[in-house]
Scaffold this active site. Sequence first.
Site, PDB file in Angstrom:
ATOM      1  N   GLY A  33       0.839  -1.205   0.000  1.00  0.00           N
ATOM      2  CA  GLY A  33       0.000   0.000   0.000  1.00  0.00           C
ATOM      3  C   GLY A  33       0.866   1.244   0.000  1.00  0.00           C
ATOM      4  O   GLY A  33       2.097   1.160   0.013  1.00  0.00           O
ATOM      5  N   GLY A  87       0.129  -1.473   6.462  1.00  0.00           N
ATOM      6  CA  GLY A  87      -0.916  -0.483   6.715  1.00  0.00           C
ATOM      7  C   GLY A  87      -2.253  -1.158   6.931  1.00  0.00           C
ATOM      8  O   GLY A  87      -2.337  -2.379   7.082  1.00  0.00           O
ATOM      9  N   GLY A 100      -6.969  -4.790   2.545  1.00  0.00           N
ATOM     10  CA  GLY A 100      -7.302  -5.292   1.214  1.00  0.00           C
ATOM     11  C   GLY A 100      -7.673  -4.205   0.231  1.00  0.00           C
ATOM     12  O   GLY A 100      -8.002  -4.479  -0.914  1.00  0.00           O
ATOM     13  N   GLY A 102      -5.744  -2.465  -1.255  1.00  0.00           N
ATOM     14  CA  GLY A 102      -4.797  -2.626  -2.362  1.00  0.00           C
ATOM     15  C   GLY A 102      -4.881  -4.002  -3.011  1.00  0.00           C
ATOM     16  O   GLY A 102      -4.124  -4.318  -3.921  1.00  0.00           O
ATOM     17  N   GLU A 108      -0.852 -10.756   2.461  1.00  0.00           N
ATOM     18  CA  GLU A 108      -0.588  -9.981   3.692  1.00  0.00           C
ATOM     19  C   GLU A 108      -0.926 -10.821   4.910  1.00  0.00           C
ATOM     20  O   GLU A 108      -0.171 -10.887   5.871  1.00  0.00           O
ATOM     21  CB  GLU A 108      -1.413  -8.690   3.688  1.00  0.00           C
ATOM     22  CG  GLU A 108      -0.933  -7.677   2.659  1.00  0.00           C
ATOM     23  CD  GLU A 108      -1.844  -6.468   2.570  1.00  0.00           C
ATOM     24  OE1 GLU A 108      -3.023  -6.555   2.975  1.00  0.00           O
ATOM     25  OE2 GLU A 108      -1.366  -5.428   2.099  1.00  0.00           O
TER      26      GLU A 108
HETATM   27  O1  DER Z   1      -4.390  -3.309   0.825  1.00  0.00           O
HETATM   28  C1  DER Z   1      -4.007  -3.197   1.989  1.00  0.00           C
HETATM   29  O2  DER Z   1      -4.272  -4.034   2.885  1.00  0.00           O
HETATM   30  C2  DER Z   1      -3.264  -1.954   2.376  1.00  0.00           C
HETATM   31  O3  DER Z   1      -2.411  -2.220   3.466  1.00  0.00           O
HETATM   32  C3  DER Z   1      -4.285  -0.911   2.777  1.00  0.00           C
HETATM   33  O4  DER Z   1      -5.073  -1.472   3.743  1.00  0.00           O
HETATM   34  C4  DER Z   1      -3.634   0.371   3.278  1.00  0.00           C
HETATM   35  O5  DER Z   1      -3.212   1.049   2.158  1.00  0.00           O
HETATM   36  P1  DER Z   1      -2.729   2.589   2.257  1.00  0.00           P
HETATM   37  O6  DER Z   1      -1.529   2.576   3.184  1.00  0.00           O
HETATM   38  O7  DER Z   1      -2.393   2.935   0.854  1.00  0.00           O
HETATM   39  O8  DER Z   1      -3.881   3.375   2.811  1.00  0.00           O
END
Ligand code: DER
Length: 224
Positions: A33, A87, A100, A102, A108
Site C-alpha cells: 500500500g 498499513g 485489502g 490494495g 498480507e
Molecule cells: O491493501 C491493503 O491491505 C493496504 O495495506 C491498505 O489497507 C492500506 O493502504 P494505504 O496505506 O495505501 O492506505
Amino acid sequence: KSQEQLKREVAQAAVAYIRPFFGADAVIGVGTGSTADLFIDELAKHKAEFAGAVASSERSAARLREHGVRVLDLDETDRPLPVYVDGADEINPLLQMVKGGGGAHTREKIVAAASERFVCIVDETKCVDLLGRFAIPLEVIPMAVPIVMRKVAALGAIATLRAGFTTDNGNPILDVAGMQLADAREMETTMNAIAGVVTCGLFALEPATVVMVARQEGVDIRER
Ligand code: DER
C-alpha cells in the site's frame, strides 16, 4: 501536515521501532500500500542491518528490489519472521483491521501469520471505533463469484466485483459493503466459511500487535 507527510512520519517511526529486531539473519515482513511503500523507502536505508525481506505483493517486492533489498520467499525462511509491518484501511481500538484496499490481503495475511508480531502503520484517518465503513474485500475463486454474491446478500450485505482487477494470485475481489461488524471475529469466521472465499480482508481473529498512528502532533504507539 499533509497525509503524505503523516504517512512518511509513521513509516520512519516504524523503522525506529523495529530496529531491535534487526540482525544478520533477520528477515522483515513487508506489507502493501501507499504507507507500506514509504516504509519500504525508509527500511531500505538500513538494508545492511538485516538479511532481507518477505514481501506481501509483487508491488512491494519490486519496490524493495529497486532499493537493492534482498527479497525472499517464505519457503526460504527457516523460522518465524520477527516482525511484519503493514498499513490498514481501518483499525479499531482492539487493533482489529480491515485490509485489502490494495487487493493484497491474502498474501498480507499469510506473511503476517508467519511473523511474531504485526506492526500496523496508519495515519489518523484509518482509526475507527466500529469496523465496516470501508467495504470488506473478499478474494474469491473465479467460479465462485455468483454463489459468494448470493451468500453475502443472504447475510444482508452487498458484494460488488472490483472491476478489471485480479490479485497476484489471479483471482477477482468482491468488495462487501453493509456488513454489521459489532463482532468482527464472528464476521471473519462467517465470511471465511463461505465456499469459494480464499481470504477475507478482516484481520480480527489475528489483530495487530501494535499500531503506530501518525497524528498532527506526532506518532502515537498503542500495544494490544
Ligand atoms: O491493501 C491493503 O491491505 C493496504 O495495506 C491498505 O489497507 C492500506 O493502504 P494505504 O496505506 O495505501 O492506505
